[in-house]
Enzyme design. Structure first.
Site, PDB file in Angstrom:
ATOM      1  N   ASP A   9       1.152  -1.480   0.582  1.00 10.05           N
ATOM      2  CA  ASP A   9      -0.425   0.027   0.087  1.00 10.05           C
ATOM      3  C   ASP A   9       0.591   1.190  -0.158  1.00 10.05           C
ATOM      4  OD1 ASP A   9      -2.246   2.041   0.146  1.00 10.05           O
ATOM      5  OD2 ASP A   9      -1.757   1.902   2.532  1.00 10.05           O
ATOM      6  N   LEU A  10       0.321   2.726  -0.580  1.00 10.22           N
ATOM      7  CA  LEU A  10       1.087   3.721  -0.176  1.00 10.22           C
ATOM      8  C   LEU A  10       0.941   4.677   0.775  1.00 10.22           C
ATOM      9  CD1 LEU A  10       3.291   5.577  -2.080  1.00 10.22           C
ATOM     10  CD2 LEU A  10       1.206   6.841  -2.892  1.00 10.22           C
ATOM     11  N   ASP A  11      -0.019   4.982   0.988  1.00  9.54           N
ATOM     12  CA  ASP A  11      -0.629   5.729   1.981  1.00  9.54           C
ATOM     13  C   ASP A  11      -0.274   5.264   3.189  1.00  9.54           C
ATOM     14  OD1 ASP A  11      -0.424   8.417   0.292  1.00  9.54           O
ATOM     15  OD2 ASP A  11      -2.708   8.131  -0.212  1.00  9.54           O
ATOM     16  N   THR A  17       1.557  10.241   4.231  1.00  4.86           N
ATOM     17  CA  THR A  17       0.549  11.420   3.517  1.00  4.86           C
ATOM     18  C   THR A  17      -0.373  11.655   4.103  1.00  4.86           C
ATOM     19  OG1 THR A  17       0.026   9.730   1.566  1.00  4.86           O
ATOM     20  CG2 THR A  17       1.876  11.629   0.950  1.00  4.86           C
ATOM     21  N   LYS A  45      -8.248   6.403   5.924  1.00  4.52           N
ATOM     22  CA  LYS A  45      -7.374   5.188   5.545  1.00  4.52           C
ATOM     23  C   LYS A  45      -7.531   4.921   4.743  1.00  4.52           C
ATOM     24  CE  LYS A  45      -4.408   7.496   9.603  1.00  4.52           C
ATOM     25  NZ  LYS A  45      -3.819   7.085  10.669  1.00  4.52           N
ATOM     26  N   GLY A  46      -7.026   4.371   3.590  1.00  2.00           N
ATOM     27  CA  GLY A  46      -7.039   3.870   2.520  1.00  2.00           C
ATOM     28  C   GLY A  46      -9.026   3.773   2.187  1.00  2.00           C
ATOM     29  N   ARG A  49     -10.970   8.936  -2.743  1.00  2.00           N
ATOM     30  CA  ARG A  49     -11.628   9.940  -2.151  1.00  2.00           C
ATOM     31  C   ARG A  49     -12.646  10.595  -2.361  1.00  2.00           C
ATOM     32  NH1 ARG A  49      -9.499  13.315  -7.235  1.00  2.00           N
ATOM     33  NH2 ARG A  49      -7.574  11.657  -6.653  1.00  2.00           N
ATOM     34  N   SER A 114      -2.648   0.888  -4.476  1.00  2.00           N
ATOM     35  CA  SER A 114      -3.389   1.749  -3.394  1.00  2.00           C
ATOM     36  C   SER A 114      -4.128   2.424  -4.687  1.00  2.00           C
ATOM     37  CB  SER A 114      -1.924   3.041  -3.243  1.00  2.00           C
ATOM     38  OG  SER A 114      -2.477   3.974  -3.012  1.00  2.00           O
ATOM     39  N   ALA A 115      -4.911   2.999  -3.439  1.00  2.00           N
ATOM     40  CA  ALA A 115      -6.560   3.909  -3.641  1.00  2.00           C
ATOM     41  C   ALA A 115      -5.898   4.859  -4.188  1.00  2.00           C
ATOM     42  CB  ALA A 115      -7.051   3.829  -2.132  1.00  2.00           C
ATOM     43  N   SER A 116      -4.753   5.174  -4.092  1.00  2.00           N
ATOM     44  CA  SER A 116      -4.592   6.782  -5.068  1.00  2.00           C
ATOM     45  C   SER A 116      -4.596   6.863  -6.396  1.00  2.00           C
ATOM     46  CB  SER A 116      -3.869   7.574  -3.424  1.00  2.00           C
ATOM     47  OG  SER A 116      -3.146   8.348  -3.798  1.00  2.00           O
ATOM     48  N   ASN A 118      -3.062   9.369  -7.312  1.00  2.00           N
ATOM     49  CA  ASN A 118      -1.730  10.248  -7.294  1.00  2.00           C
ATOM     50  C   ASN A 118      -0.052   9.473  -6.363  1.00  2.00           C
ATOM     51  OD1 ASN A 118      -3.019  13.117  -6.977  1.00  2.00           O
ATOM     52  ND2 ASN A 118      -3.965  12.316  -5.330  1.00  2.00           N
ATOM     53  N   LYS A 145     -11.656  -0.516  -1.645  1.00  2.00           N
ATOM     54  CA  LYS A 145     -10.373  -1.173  -0.470  1.00  2.00           C
ATOM     55  C   LYS A 145     -12.003  -1.307   0.219  1.00  2.00           C
ATOM     56  CE  LYS A 145      -5.805  -0.939  -0.849  1.00  2.00           C
ATOM     57  NZ  LYS A 145      -5.096  -0.169  -0.241  1.00  2.00           N
ATOM     58  N   GLU A 169      -0.143  -3.587   4.405  1.00  2.00           N
ATOM     59  CA  GLU A 169      -1.180  -2.264   4.410  1.00  2.00           C
ATOM     60  C   GLU A 169      -1.231  -1.666   5.576  1.00  2.00           C
ATOM     61  OE1 GLU A 169      -3.698  -0.812   3.695  1.00  2.00           O
ATOM     62  OE2 GLU A 169      -3.853  -1.195   2.373  1.00  2.00           O
ATOM     63  N   ASP A 170      -1.761  -0.495   6.102  1.00  2.00           N
ATOM     64  CA  ASP A 170      -2.406   0.624   7.092  1.00  2.00           C
ATOM     65  C   ASP A 170      -3.346   0.920   7.923  1.00  2.00           C
ATOM     66  OD1 ASP A 170      -2.186   2.040   5.205  1.00  2.00           O
ATOM     67  OD2 ASP A 170      -2.045   3.938   7.052  1.00  2.00           O
TER      68      ASP A 170
END
Ligand code: B16
Ligand code: MG
Length: 218
Positions: A9-11, A17, A45-46, A49, A114-116, A118, A145, A169-170
Site C-alpha cells: 500500500d502507499l499512504d 501522506t 485511511k485507505g 477520494r 493503492s487507492a490513491s 496520485n 478496498k 497495509e496500514d
C-alpha cells in the site's frame, strides 16, 4: 524467479501522506463551516477520494448537488497536490528502502496496491518508482478496498497466484481486502486496530530480513 509476490500500500506504509490528506480535508471542512478532527481522519485511511468526501459531508451534515460535489473533489485534490509538491526521500517511512532492496536482491516481484490516484507521482518524488514491477492504484480499479480488486489486479500484473502474495497495509479496509483476496496480510500500525491481519508490526524497523525470508520459504 520466485513464485512469490509482494504488494505494498502507499499512504501509511511507504510514506506518511495521511497528514497531507488531513490538512486538505480540514481546509475544506473549515471552509464549509465545521471542524474535522484527526480521529475522524482515521476513517479516511485507505478509502477512495469520492468516499472520503461523502463521509466528510455526512460529518458536516451538508447536502450537495453532483456538480458541487465534483467541484469540492477537485478543490481538495488541488490543495493536496500543493502539500505534496515538495515531497522528497526524507518522507519515506523508516526502513522501507531496506525491505524493498532485500526483495529486489532476491528477485521478488514488487507491486503497489493503492487507492490513491496520485500514487505514481508520489513514488517518483520519493525516488522509489524503480523498485516497482507493477503499479495498481485508484486510476485502475473500479471497486475500492475492502474489495480485493486492487490486490488481485496487482497479483495478475506480477504474474503471481493470489495465495502466493504478501500485502503490507496500514488500513483496516486494506487488511480486509488482502484477506478477501486470500493473500498473506501484514498490518503496519497499531495492533488493536489491525487485529484481522495475519501479522502486525508497528513499522518496518521491527521487521527482520529473516521474517521476510520465512515468508519466501513458505
Ligand atoms: P487520492 P492508500 C489512500 O491511499 C489514502 O489512504 C486515502 O486516505 C485517500 O483518500 C486515497 O488513497 C485516495 O487518494 O485522493 O490521492 O486519490 O493508503 O490506499 O495508498
Ligand atoms: Mg494506506
Amino acid at each position: 524467479m520466485s513464485n512469490k509476490g509482494f504488494i505494498f500500500d502507499l499512504d501509511g506504509v511507504i510514506v506518511d501522506t495521511a497528514k497531507y490528506h488531513f490538512l486538505a480535508w480540514k481546509k475544506l471542512a473549515n471552509q464549509l463551516g465545521f471542524e474535522f478532527t484527526k480521529e475522524e481522519n482515521e476513517l479516511f485511511k485507505g478509502v477512495s477520494r469520492k468516499r472520503c468526501l461523502e463521509i466528510l459531508l455526512d460529518i458536516g451534515k451538508i447536502e450537495a448537488s453532483q456538480e458541487q460535489f465534483d467541484i469540492w473533489m477537485v478543490e481538495k485534490n488541488v490543495d493536496y497536490l500543493h502539500y505534496i509538491e515538495n515531497m522528497d526521500e526524507s518522507e519515506i517511512l523508516p526502513d522501507v528502502p531496506k525491505v524493498l532492496q532485500f526483495l529486489k536482491d532476491n528477485n521478488i516481484p514488487i507491486a503497489l496496491g493503492s487507492a490513491s490516484k496520485n500514487a505514481r507521482p508520489i513514488l517518483e518524488k520519493v525516488k522509489l518508482l524503480h523498485y516497482f514491477d507493477a503499479i495498481v492504484d485508484g486510476n485502475n480499479v473500479t471497486k475500492a478496498k475492502p474489495d480485493p480488486e486492487v490486490f488481485l489486479l496487482a497479483a495478475k500484473q506480477l504474474g503471481v497466484d493470489a495465495k502466493d502474495c504478501v500485502v503490507f497495509e496500514d488500513a483496516v479496509a486494506g487488511i480486509e481486502a488482502a484477506n478477501a483476496a486470500n493473500m498473506i496480510s501484514i498490518g503496519i500500525g497499531e495492533r488493536n486496530i489491525l487485529n484481522e491481519a495475519d501479522y502486525i508490526f508497528s513499522d518496518f524497523t521491527e521487521m527482520e530480513n529473516d521474517f521476510i525470508q520465512e515468508l519466501l520459504n513458505r
